[in-house]
Scaffold this active site. Structure first.
Site, PDB file in Angstrom:
ATOM      1  N   HIS A 155       6.588 -27.893   9.627  1.00 34.80           N
ATOM      2  CA  HIS A 155       7.793 -27.699   8.828  1.00 34.80           C
ATOM      3  C   HIS A 155       8.600 -26.510   9.353  1.00 34.80           C
ATOM      4  CE1 HIS A 155       7.645 -30.415   5.248  1.00 34.80           C
ATOM      5  NE2 HIS A 155       6.436 -30.609   5.741  1.00 34.80           N
ATOM      6  N   PRO A 156       9.909 -26.617   9.312  1.00 35.42           N
ATOM      7  CA  PRO A 156      10.746 -25.511   9.796  1.00 35.42           C
ATOM      8  C   PRO A 156      10.853 -24.402   8.761  1.00 35.42           C
ATOM      9  CG  PRO A 156      12.133 -27.259   8.949  1.00 35.42           C
ATOM     10  CD  PRO A 156      10.713 -27.762   8.853  1.00 35.42           C
TER      11      PRO A 156
END
Length: 475
Positions: free
Chosen positions: A375-376
């Protein structure tokens, strides 16, 4: 060649938690389908080429088939249905101008010409109840298919036109498919699984199903537990009506099927309960008494079938291509989910989410950590460089994280750095559930958690994000 993944055919979802508004004509709150089963002359009997006498649905307690013999008492009870019961019911319904759908055993119709003429004069729908009133469970597929074809032929010969609806009753596991595959029927009723019509997909054919009933049915006079008096039948019908009628005022109008048999409800003491119910139901506004063909025509016009790409029916490559990004950059979850026992229940957002989440939850801690690390950062460098996935881009924009002030951007950058340094994975939250202020508040609170607690929280948020993504593309 790899084996095909297991698939489960039963449909436990149906219309789901929000069934369609039936939109019955005139804004009716309930549609009552009166069904009269005409079986007299089509039951098991040596005269009909069967090996034994009938033993089903009569007033003979504990009846058993008589192999190789005719059963005078059983025949006499069936005869009553044709000779007296039918005409009592015919007068009842025609005097009240109530339309009826007849489930007519084709061979019985051929042996009862005056009753058929009376049905037609009254404008009743005559649907097929199969060629003979016998069990189909042990028939070969070819034999059952042949009986269905012969029933179509004889029905048209006896009534002047082929049936538009079908109910076998004593069916096999193949009956619904075989009748639908004829592509000649506006509706079939060999199911008991809903209060509304629905569509079944068989290859490229969409078949309308109008479910029937075995409980709001006078057959319970001949089975245990069952009705003993007409008053009990009336009370059960009234209670069913009251429940469905009340639901109908909230845009949840339903269908109420009532199953009748000449030799059962046609008896004087039993028909009294039916009369009481008809008085009661006809005393209410917003009650529609259609034939089943009328229901079928209305449903086909108001709720035509719309096909979707069903996750449980697509191959692995397509499944992974479509759902491999639901968990961020983790297509292995979709690959594993495709091997589960999927079925119609998994063709919705909630259903498919269950399958994907199971694979995420059963993964190793390192695999789950890999999903978190995929996930960013929120409002981080990837967002600034426009290198997020389309899903992440839309999600961050929903909370205005793509339109931060310089001070807000600096605040997020520092929190991201501190969070990763403490826990070893990015801060993850389902941003579509929150405002920018709420996200910042959660960021500040959660950064102080111990890592095991935060790992559990982050995994739950990953699952929530996946569900929201699925709701964008599935029912």
């Amino acid at each position: 060649m790899p084996s095909s993944p297991p698939r489960y055919p039963r449909d436990f979802r149906g219309h789901g938690p929000t069934p369609p508004d039936a939109q019955w004509p005139g804004g009716a709150r309930i549609a009552i389908s009166i069904v009269l089963n005409y079986e007299e002359g089509g039951e098991n009997n040596l005269l009909h080429g069967d090996a034994q006498s009938e033993a089903f649905l009569s007033d003979i307690a504990g009846a058993a088939p008589w192999p190789g013999q005719r059963h005078w008492n059983m025949e006499s009870l069936y005869d009553y249905g044709a000779r007296a019961g039918f005409w009592r019911l015919h007068r009842l319904f025609t005097e009240r101008r109530l339309p009826v759908t007849v489930f007519g055993v084709t061979s019985a119709l051929a042996r009862n010409p005056e009753q058929v003429a009376a049905m037609q004069a009254a404008g009743w729908e005559i649907a097929s109840h199969g060629l003979k009133w016998v069990d189909h469970r042990d028939m070969s597929e070819d034999m059952e298919r042949a009986q269905i074809a012969e029933s179509f032929r004889l029905h048209a010969e006896v009534t002047g036109q082929p049936p538009q609806g079908w109910y076998t009753g004593r069916c096999s596991m193949n009956t619904v498919r075989l009748t639908a595959e004829t592509r000649k029927l506006s509706w079939i009723s060999d199911t008991y699984d809903d209060d509304l019509p629905y569509w079944r997909e068989l290859g490229d054919h969409d078949q309308l199903v109008i479910p029937y009933t075995l409980e709001a049915n006078d057959m319970r006079f001949a089975t245990a537990p069952g009705y003993i008096t007409g008053e009990q039948f009336f009370q059960y019908l009234k209670d069913s009506f009251d429940t469905l009628y009340a639901e109908g005022q909230h845009g949840r109008a339903k269908m109420f099927s009532i199953g009748l048999h000449n030799r059962l409800i046609g008896r004087p003491g039993k028909v009294a309960g039916l009369k009481r119910f008809l008085d009661y139901a006809q005393g209410h506004d917003g009650v529609w008494f259609p034939r089943r063909i009328d229901i079928a025509r209305h449903w086909a016009k108001t709720h035509p079938h719309r096909r979707i790409e069903r996750p449980s029916q697509i191959d692995r490559a397509r499944f992974v291509a479509r759902f491999g990004g639901i968990f961020e950059h983790s297509p292995w979850i979709a690959e594993r989910a495709h091997d589960l026992e999927l079925g119609p229940a998994h063709d919705s957002a909630v259903g498919l989410h269950s399958a994907l989440a199971r694979m995420f939850r059963s993964a190793t801690p390192d695999e789950r950590l890999g999903v978190l690390r995929a996930h960013p950062d929120l409002a981080g460098k990837l967002a600034a460089a426009k290198r997020l996935t389309p899903e992440s881009t839309a999600e961050q924009a929903s909370a205005a994280l793509d339109a931060l002030t310089d001070a807000e951007r600096d605040r997020f950058a520092q929190l991201n750095t501190d969070y990763v340094a403490r826990h070893g994975f990015p801060f993850i939250i389902a941003v579509r559930d929150h405002t920018k202020a709420c996200i910042l508040a959660a960021f500040t609170t959660r950064i102080a958690n111990d890592t095991p607690t935060e790992f559990t929280t982050a995994c739950a948020q990953v699952e929530r994000i996946a569900l929201l993504r699925l709701k964008d593309i599935l029912p």
